[in-house]
Design a protein around this motif. Structure first.
Motif, PDB file in Angstrom:
ATOM      1  N   ALA A  60       7.839 -30.165  63.322  1.00 15.88           N
ATOM      2  CA  ALA A  60       8.871 -30.394  61.888  1.00 15.88           C
ATOM      3  C   ALA A  60       8.549 -31.429  61.066  1.00 15.88           C
ATOM      4  CB  ALA A  60      10.371 -29.944  62.380  1.00 15.88           C
ATOM      5  N   THR A  61       8.307 -32.563  61.827  1.00 17.99           N
ATOM      6  CA  THR A  61       7.841 -33.889  61.099  1.00 17.99           C
ATOM      7  C   THR A  61       6.555 -34.029  60.511  1.00 17.99           C
ATOM      8  OG1 THR A  61       9.686 -34.960  62.664  1.00 17.99           O
ATOM      9  CG2 THR A  61       7.987 -36.516  61.413  1.00 17.99           C
ATOM     10  N   ALA A  62       5.627 -33.193  61.506  1.00 18.66           N
ATOM     11  CA  ALA A  62       4.141 -33.064  60.905  1.00 18.66           C
ATOM     12  C   ALA A  62       4.040 -32.413  59.880  1.00 18.66           C
ATOM     13  CB  ALA A  62       3.495 -32.724  62.252  1.00 18.66           C
ATOM     14  N   SER A  63       5.073 -31.212  59.579  1.00 19.47           N
ATOM     15  CA  SER A  63       4.922 -30.632  58.576  1.00 19.47           C
ATOM     16  C   SER A  63       5.450 -31.104  57.157  1.00 19.47           C
ATOM     17  CB  SER A  63       5.691 -28.902  58.762  1.00 19.47           C
ATOM     18  OG  SER A  63       7.245 -29.341  58.590  1.00 19.47           O
ATOM     19  N   GLY A  64       6.146 -32.192  57.455  1.00 19.81           N
ATOM     20  CA  GLY A  64       6.890 -33.005  56.183  1.00 19.81           C
ATOM     21  C   GLY A  64       8.165 -33.012  56.180  1.00 19.81           C
ATOM     22  N   ALA A  65       8.873 -32.148  57.039  1.00 21.61           N
ATOM     23  CA  ALA A  65      10.222 -32.454  57.067  1.00 21.61           C
ATOM     24  C   ALA A  65      10.892 -33.306  57.693  1.00 21.61           C
ATOM     25  CB  ALA A  65      10.756 -30.922  57.830  1.00 21.61           C
ATOM     26  N   PRO A  86      14.161 -22.943  44.666  1.00 17.45           N
ATOM     27  CA  PRO A  86      14.089 -23.557  43.310  1.00 17.45           C
ATOM     28  C   PRO A  86      14.554 -24.999  43.382  1.00 17.45           C
ATOM     29  CG  PRO A  86      14.731 -21.452  43.227  1.00 17.45           C
ATOM     30  CD  PRO A  86      14.749 -21.612  44.486  1.00 17.45           C
ATOM     31  N   PRO A  87      15.599 -25.342  44.092  1.00 19.48           N
ATOM     32  CA  PRO A  87      16.098 -26.958  44.333  1.00 19.48           C
ATOM     33  C   PRO A  87      15.005 -27.952  44.608  1.00 19.48           C
ATOM     34  CG  PRO A  87      17.586 -25.275  45.411  1.00 19.48           C
ATOM     35  CD  PRO A  87      16.321 -24.802  45.353  1.00 19.48           C
ATOM     36  N   ARG A  88      15.243 -29.103  44.256  1.00 21.07           N
ATOM     37  CA  ARG A  88      14.363 -30.058  44.475  1.00 21.07           C
ATOM     38  C   ARG A  88      14.496 -30.484  46.063  1.00 21.07           C
ATOM     39  NH1 ARG A  88      16.638 -34.331  43.282  1.00 21.07           N
ATOM     40  NH2 ARG A  88      18.334 -33.779  41.949  1.00 21.07           N
ATOM     41  N   VAL A  89      15.783 -30.301  46.731  1.00 23.71           N
ATOM     42  CA  VAL A  89      15.863 -30.699  48.123  1.00 23.71           C
ATOM     43  C   VAL A  89      16.390 -29.339  48.831  1.00 23.71           C
ATOM     44  CG1 VAL A  89      17.079 -32.347  49.891  1.00 23.71           C
ATOM     45  CG2 VAL A  89      16.392 -32.937  47.508  1.00 23.71           C
ATOM     46  N   HIS A  90      15.842 -29.182  50.129  1.00 24.27           N
ATOM     47  CA  HIS A  90      16.207 -28.225  50.998  1.00 24.27           C
ATOM     48  C   HIS A  90      16.942 -28.656  52.377  1.00 24.27           C
ATOM     49  CE1 HIS A  90      14.990 -24.504  53.830  1.00 24.27           C
ATOM     50  NE2 HIS A  90      16.416 -24.663  53.691  1.00 24.27           N
ATOM     51  N   ILE A  91      18.186 -28.356  52.229  1.00 22.91           N
ATOM     52  CA  ILE A  91      18.654 -28.983  53.958  1.00 22.91           C
ATOM     53  C   ILE A  91      18.878 -27.755  54.669  1.00 22.91           C
ATOM     54  CG2 ILE A  91      20.711 -30.045  54.786  1.00 22.91           C
ATOM     55  CD1 ILE A  91      21.148 -31.733  52.229  1.00 22.91           C
ATOM     56  N   VAL A  92      18.588 -27.872  55.898  1.00 19.71           N
ATOM     57  CA  VAL A  92      18.905 -26.707  56.988  1.00 19.71           C
ATOM     58  C   VAL A  92      20.071 -27.294  58.036  1.00 19.71           C
ATOM     59  CG1 VAL A  92      17.999 -25.231  58.722  1.00 19.71           C
ATOM     60  CG2 VAL A  92      16.497 -25.697  56.695  1.00 19.71           C
ATOM     61  N   THR A  93      20.894 -26.507  58.260  1.00 19.43           N
ATOM     62  CA  THR A  93      22.105 -27.047  59.442  1.00 19.43           C
ATOM     63  C   THR A  93      21.808 -25.839  60.242  1.00 19.43           C
ATOM     64  OG1 THR A  93      23.755 -25.911  58.269  1.00 19.43           O
ATOM     65  CG2 THR A  93      23.465 -28.195  57.805  1.00 19.43           C
ATOM     66  N   ALA A  94      21.523 -26.414  61.511  1.00 22.10           N
ATOM     67  CA  ALA A  94      21.403 -25.267  62.705  1.00 22.10           C
ATOM     68  C   ALA A  94      21.962 -25.820  63.949  1.00 22.10           C
ATOM     69  CB  ALA A  94      19.875 -24.938  62.811  1.00 22.10           C
ATOM     70  N   CYS A 125       8.426 -23.901  56.359  1.00 24.52           N
ATOM     71  CA  CYS A 125       7.734 -24.917  57.271  1.00 24.52           C
ATOM     72  C   CYS A 125       7.352 -25.831  56.565  1.00 24.52           C
ATOM     73  CB  CYS A 125       6.539 -24.248  57.785  1.00 24.52           C
ATOM     74  SG  CYS A 125       5.674 -25.232  59.180  1.00 24.52           S
ATOM     75  N   GLY A 126       8.479 -26.967  56.480  1.00 27.44           N
ATOM     76  CA  GLY A 126       8.266 -28.323  55.553  1.00 27.44           C
ATOM     77  C   GLY A 126       8.439 -28.008  54.091  1.00 27.44           C
ATOM     78  N   PRO A 127       8.358 -29.215  53.303  1.00 31.80           N
ATOM     79  CA  PRO A 127       8.631 -29.032  51.799  1.00 31.80           C
ATOM     80  C   PRO A 127       7.154 -28.665  51.057  1.00 31.80           C
ATOM     81  CG  PRO A 127       8.040 -31.172  52.425  1.00 31.80           C
ATOM     82  CD  PRO A 127       8.093 -30.275  53.889  1.00 31.80           C
ATOM     83  N   LYS A 128       7.131 -28.423  49.850  1.00 29.32           N
ATOM     84  CA  LYS A 128       6.137 -28.126  48.834  1.00 29.32           C
ATOM     85  C   LYS A 128       4.998 -29.012  49.445  1.00 29.32           C
ATOM     86  CE  LYS A 128       6.319 -28.648  44.550  1.00 29.32           C
ATOM     87  NZ  LYS A 128       6.660 -28.247  42.998  1.00 29.32           N
ATOM     88  N   ARG A 129       3.792 -28.254  49.589  1.00 33.49           N
ATOM     89  CA  ARG A 129       2.346 -29.288  49.662  1.00 33.49           C
ATOM     90  C   ARG A 129       1.559 -29.027  48.384  1.00 33.49           C
ATOM     91  NH1 ARG A 129       3.754 -26.073  53.940  1.00 33.49           N
ATOM     92  NH2 ARG A 129       3.621 -26.954  55.992  1.00 33.49           N
ATOM     93  N   ALA A 143       2.606 -23.240  44.648  1.00 32.00           N
ATOM     94  CA  ALA A 143       3.078 -22.909  43.517  1.00 32.00           C
ATOM     95  C   ALA A 143       4.681 -23.190  43.131  1.00 32.00           C
ATOM     96  CB  ALA A 143       3.121 -21.317  43.099  1.00 32.00           C
ATOM     97  N   ASP A 144       5.453 -23.167  44.451  1.00 27.34           N
ATOM     98  CA  ASP A 144       6.981 -23.603  44.338  1.00 27.34           C
ATOM     99  C   ASP A 144       7.362 -24.100  45.426  1.00 27.34           C
ATOM    100  OD1 ASP A 144       6.809 -21.237  45.898  1.00 27.34           O
ATOM    101  OD2 ASP A 144       7.609 -20.113  44.394  1.00 27.34           O
ATOM    102  N   GLY A 145       8.431 -24.576  45.786  1.00 25.55           N
ATOM    103  CA  GLY A 145       9.122 -24.930  47.183  1.00 25.55           C
ATOM    104  C   GLY A 145       9.863 -26.198  46.711  1.00 25.55           C
ATOM    105  N   PRO A 146      10.840 -26.750  47.485  1.00 21.87           N
ATOM    106  CA  PRO A 146      11.232 -27.966  47.482  1.00 21.87           C
ATOM    107  C   PRO A 146      10.468 -29.057  47.684  1.00 21.87           C
ATOM    108  CG  PRO A 146      11.737 -27.085  49.609  1.00 21.87           C
ATOM    109  CD  PRO A 146      11.277 -26.033  48.967  1.00 21.87           C
TER     110      PRO A 146
END
Length: 475
Positions: A76-81, A231-239, A275-279, A283-286
């Motif tokens: 997950a860290t490698a993907s940018g999260a 759409p939001p700038r930040v995505h938070i996952v709780t699991a 899988c991680g934030p926008k790269r 086109a879209d993503g946090p």
């Protein structure tokens, strides 16, 4: 999270049993769910094999949880999260609130997540002065009503269509055109669409955490999770940490069980892997993605007799088939998770002293274990809590005296058969047209429903009449 007490549970159960509208709402939803699940499994010849595989996948992960947690964090860290660890519910809420404040969030959208309810996140966001917008249609309904979910799949199942129409007419501007489902859904879309696009942070749960890719997986039928997380700038996952699976193929194997058991479908409308934030070039993503992994008692369960409960994939089948849940609904249980699975989990989360009534709110008919897609022995786990309650001395003097008297009777077969015969004949005298309207010491039952009268003699009398021999006669 709502800790339940003995008095609270009994009072809530009485109120639920006396509410005919609630019973109508429960019957509509659970009856449909039961029929759709049966139809879905009838066309799934590999179900038992898939069920065994699902159970094995979950057991493997639980046995190697440390390995897969490290793998997930690394990928997950490698993907940018960014991965955060929370040992308790308060730590989890503190992390989420801090991340929201760092993002300057005034409004957050939230996709349905029972883990969020477990840690008390809705209340924590309110206390922090952050506007919370529930985006799942059912969660939107109960937010308007100021309630907690009553079911883990259909949070507003306790509400009838007519009651939902009243809520929407009072809150939506403009109100829905009429009380038909299509009109009310369109009204909710109109209200929520602008909030989706103006949220600073989107918060979701995760049905699965994929260890070998670091991705999180959400499963919905409305598309609200995608509008919450994109759409939001930040995505938070709780699991919860038990949501891990080794790979995407393992997640798909469990999805075949989850969807059929939950909604009677083959696959949900939206199954999304994040899988991680926008790269660069996306086109879209946090812009940022945070994953908060929550323990909250799960590590302790690995080492005790409730380990099998960590297999749970949150399908809700156990409550849809539970004769107790279908009489009293979810709110009577008082905790985050209702039904049989809640009766096992709530004592873990809230403590047995606060929730000892829940393991006893069960007939032990075993239906919940029969329908569980990952073979959790729920009656066995409920018996384990009953044993702990007894050993801890949580049963009152009357209960202990009553059980002692029954045990003394049960150890004396002749006396037991005589008492049973007297009891059956007494019940027959009390019955009218096959039903008993009142009975000494059974007011909890007959206050809300009639008791079926006995149709014949005792079990042993009928057993003998069929030609069976008693054990002592075989010597």
């Amino acid at each position: 999270m709502n800790a339940t007490t003995r008095t609270g549970f009994k009072a809530r159960s009485d109120a639920a049993l006396a509410n005919p509208t609630l019973k109508t709402a429960i019957d509509r939803t659970t009856g449909t769910a039961e029929r759709k699940r049966a139809a879905a499994l009838a066309g799934f010849a590999e179900y038992e094999a898939a069920r065994s595989r699902g159970s094995a996948i979950k057991d493997h992960v639980i046995a190697n949880l440390d390995h897969y947690l490290e793998m997930f964090e690394r990928n997950a860290t490698a993907s940018g999260a960014k991965v955060h660890w929370a040992a308790t519910e308060s730590e989890a809420c503190d992390i989420v609130i801090r991340l929201c404040r760092e993002a300057g969030a005034k409004r957050v959208t939230r996709s349905k997540s029972m883990l969020g309810e477990e840690i008390g996140l809705p209340d924590a966001l309110g206390s922090a002065g952050i506007e919370r917008v529930e985006t799942d249609l059912a969660e939107h309904i109960i937010q308007l009503a100021g309630e907690h979910p009553s079911h883990i799949i259909w949070p507003a199942m306790h509400r009838t269509r007519e009651q939902v129409a009243e809520l929407f007419n009072a809150d939506h501007k403009p109100p829905p055109a009429d009380d038909e489902a299509a009109s009310m859904v369109q009204s909710a879309r109109h209200v929520l669409r602008g909030k989706f696009l103006s949220a600073d942070v989107g918060i979701s749960g995760a049905n699965f955490l994929i260890a070998d890719t670091g991705a999180t997986c959400t499963v919905t039928n409305e598309g609200n999770a995608e509008l919450t997380t994109t759409p939001p700038r930040v995505h938070i996952v709780t699991a919860g940490i038990e949501k891990l699976v080794p790979s995407t193929s393992h997640a798909m194997a469990l999805l075949r069980l989850l969807v059929r058991s939950a909604t009677g479908g083959e696959l949900t409308q939206y199954t999304t892997f994040h899988c991680g934030p926008k790269r660069p070039g996306d086109a879209d993503g946090p812009e940022k993605m945070h994953i908060v992994l929550v323990d909250n008692g799960r590590s302790e369960m690995i080492a005790n007799e409730f380990r099998d409960m960590l297999r749970c994939i949150r399908c809700g089948a156990c409550m849809n088939h539970c004769v107790v849940y279908r009489q009293i609904g979810g709110h009577a249980y008082g905790g985050t998770y209702p039904g049989p699975m809640g009766a096992v989990l709530t004592p873990v989360l809230d403590g047995l002293a606060q929730s000892r009534d829940l393991p006893f709110a069960c007939t032990m008919n075993g239906r919940c274990a029969e329908v569980c897609p990952v073979e959790i022995p729920l009656p066995t786990l409920l018996r384990a809590w009953r044993g702990r309650s007894w050993r801890a001395g949580l049963e009152g003097p009357r209960m202990r005296a009553g059980l002692a008297a029954w045990a003394g009777l049960a150890r004396r077969p002749g006396l037991y058969r005589m008492a049973s015969g007297i009891g059956v004949r007494a019940l027959r005298l009390l019955g009218r047209s096959g039903w008993i309207g009142s009975l000494p010491f059974a007011g909890g039952w007959t206050r809300h429903r009639d008791l079926p009268g006995p149709t014949g003699g005792t079990f042993m009398e009928r057993y003998t009449a069929r030609g069976a021999r008693r054990p002592e006669d075989r010597r």
